[in-house]
Design an enzyme around this catalytic site. Structure first.
Site: not given
Length: 427
Positions: A187, A254, A320, A400
């Site tokens: 992940y 990030r 992302e 989802k």
């Protein structure tokens, strides 16, 4: 001696021409069948109505947003009968796909193009999955067309039986395959990007005819028919379509720090990274994209893009920002201007509709979408009550869906899209 005489007689001058004529006839018939007017073909047997897990549920009312019918779904989901319903396992799929003709017929896959327009506009799909084989089957069936191409990336950590089941499904179709290289996906790590890149490479090499690539995961589901998707892609006129916006300050950590996978989790190692090897600033986006074949070719072959991707491998959630940034590089085919006026939000992009928990609220008071009852990592898991609203958004897919949380949502959406696709064939 007799066998030699028979072979000599069989392949005598007139007989050779007979076989040539026969082969020509078969090819001609196949071509005509693909290009014939579809209204002369009966596709009624491909409707999915009888697959409804409960005859008590009326999907038409569900799609209309009928409150009583939606409540009935909730009550039905609580019954012992429903909870103990038979479910297909990995091994069931391994066994079923042992007879491909039977599997395709039983699962009602569409095996002919439904229109000339669709046949002339093939689409490529990258599907990244790691579990829930029935969801994969339902997703593939919902988007499957014989003119399209499908790469399935199975997480290398997945159960062997799941991989075998996915391989079994893929083996039943000449245009579906499991990626040639499988990643162990962690992940928020680079491995998620690499999974898509592996499928990109395979799809690019497999066929030169497809027009656009759409990437999916196992919990996505279409909210448009293939014909509707084709027409939306045509309107792009070669441009890509994905979320790409100014990078918010809280996300800069990030990619300014070095990350490594430690004990199966991505970990900030506390060391600074050098500046990215780009003149273009980094943009924020998501893992979801709709990109042209020319974009894919550029990503796979351009040295500057390769350097950028190499730099991004030790950052947090590179999916992302990677695609979003490449979309703003001027030389990239189908890209957008660097100007902030060309920023594209997730609600404006057509790739995927996702409901984030922290944006939900009263639509009449400015919220982008209404509340959702079940969330996973702050993302809504759509239920039957969401369908009426969901079908009015302009996106191609939604995320989802989960058969373990709301089977009826998927079933009713599946029924609706199949019926809508077949309905266009009527004169």
């Amino acid at each position: 001696m007799l066998r030699k005489l028979w072979r000599r007689k069989l392949f005598s001058f007139p007989t050779k021409y007979y076989f040539l004529f026969l082969a020509f006839s078969v090819v001609t018939f196949t071509v005509l069948r693909i290009h014939q007017k579809t209204e002369f073909v009966n596709f009624g047997h491909l409707e999915l109505f009888e697959e409804n897990p409960s005859s008590n549920i009326n999907c038409t009312k569900i799609l209309q947003g009928d409150v009583d019918e939606i409540q009935k779904v909730k009550l039905e989901s609580l019954t012992v009968k429903f909870k103990k319903r038979a479910r297909w396992t990995n091994y069931d799929y391994i066994n079923m796909t042992g007879d491909c003709a039977s599997f395709i017929k039983k699962r009602k896959y569409i095996t002919e193009p439904l229109s000339k327009e669709e046949a002339g506009f093939p689409i490529a799909y990258s599907i990244v999955v790691h579990h829930k084989i029935e969801m994969l089957d339902r997703l593939l069936r919902a988007i499957y067309m014989p003119q399209n191409f499908y790469c399935i990336h199975v997480d290398a950590k997945s159960e062997k039986s799941f991989l075998a089941a996915a391989v079994g499904i893929a083996s039943c179709f000449s245009n579906v395959f499991v990626a040639s290289q499988l990643e162990s996906v962690v992940y928020a790590s680079w491995s998620r990007v690499q999974a898509d890149l592996n499928c990109m490479q395979d799809l690019y090499q497999m066929n030169a005819g497809w027009k656009y690539l759409i990437n999916l995961c196992g919990m996505d589901f279409p909210i448009k028919t293939n014909l509707e998707i084709v027409r939306k892609l045509k309107l792009l006129m070669g441009e890509n379509n994905l979320e790409t916006e100014k990078m918010p300050s809280h996300k800069k950590e990030r990619w300014k720090k070095h990350y490594e996978v430690v004990n199966g989790k991505l970990t900030n190692m506390g060391t600074d990274k050098i500046h990215p090897p780009l003149e273009t600033p980094l943009f924020s986006g998501s893992a979801h994209f709709v990109v042209s074949r020319e974009y894919v070719e550029y990503v796979l072959q351009n040295q500057n893009i390769q350097k950028f991707m190499e730099w991004a491998k030790d950052t947090y959630s590179p999916d992302e920002y990677l695609w979003a940034t490449i979309q703003r590089i001027p030389e990239v085919p189908g890209s957008l201007s660097l100007s902030y006026k060309y920023d594209t939000s997730d609600m404006q992009a057509i790739a995927r509709f996702v409901k984030w928990q922290y944006f939900e609220g009263d639509v009449s008071k400015g919220a982008p979408y209404p509340p959702c009852s079940v969330h996973v990592r702050s993302v809504c898991v759509f239920g039957a009550g969401d369908l009426n609203w969901l079908l009015h958004v302009h996106h191609l897919f939604a995320n989802k869906f989960d058969t373990d949380i709301d089977l009826f949502a998927i079933q009713c959406l599946d029924e609706h899209l199949r019926h809508k696709a077949l309905e266009t064939l009527k004169p």
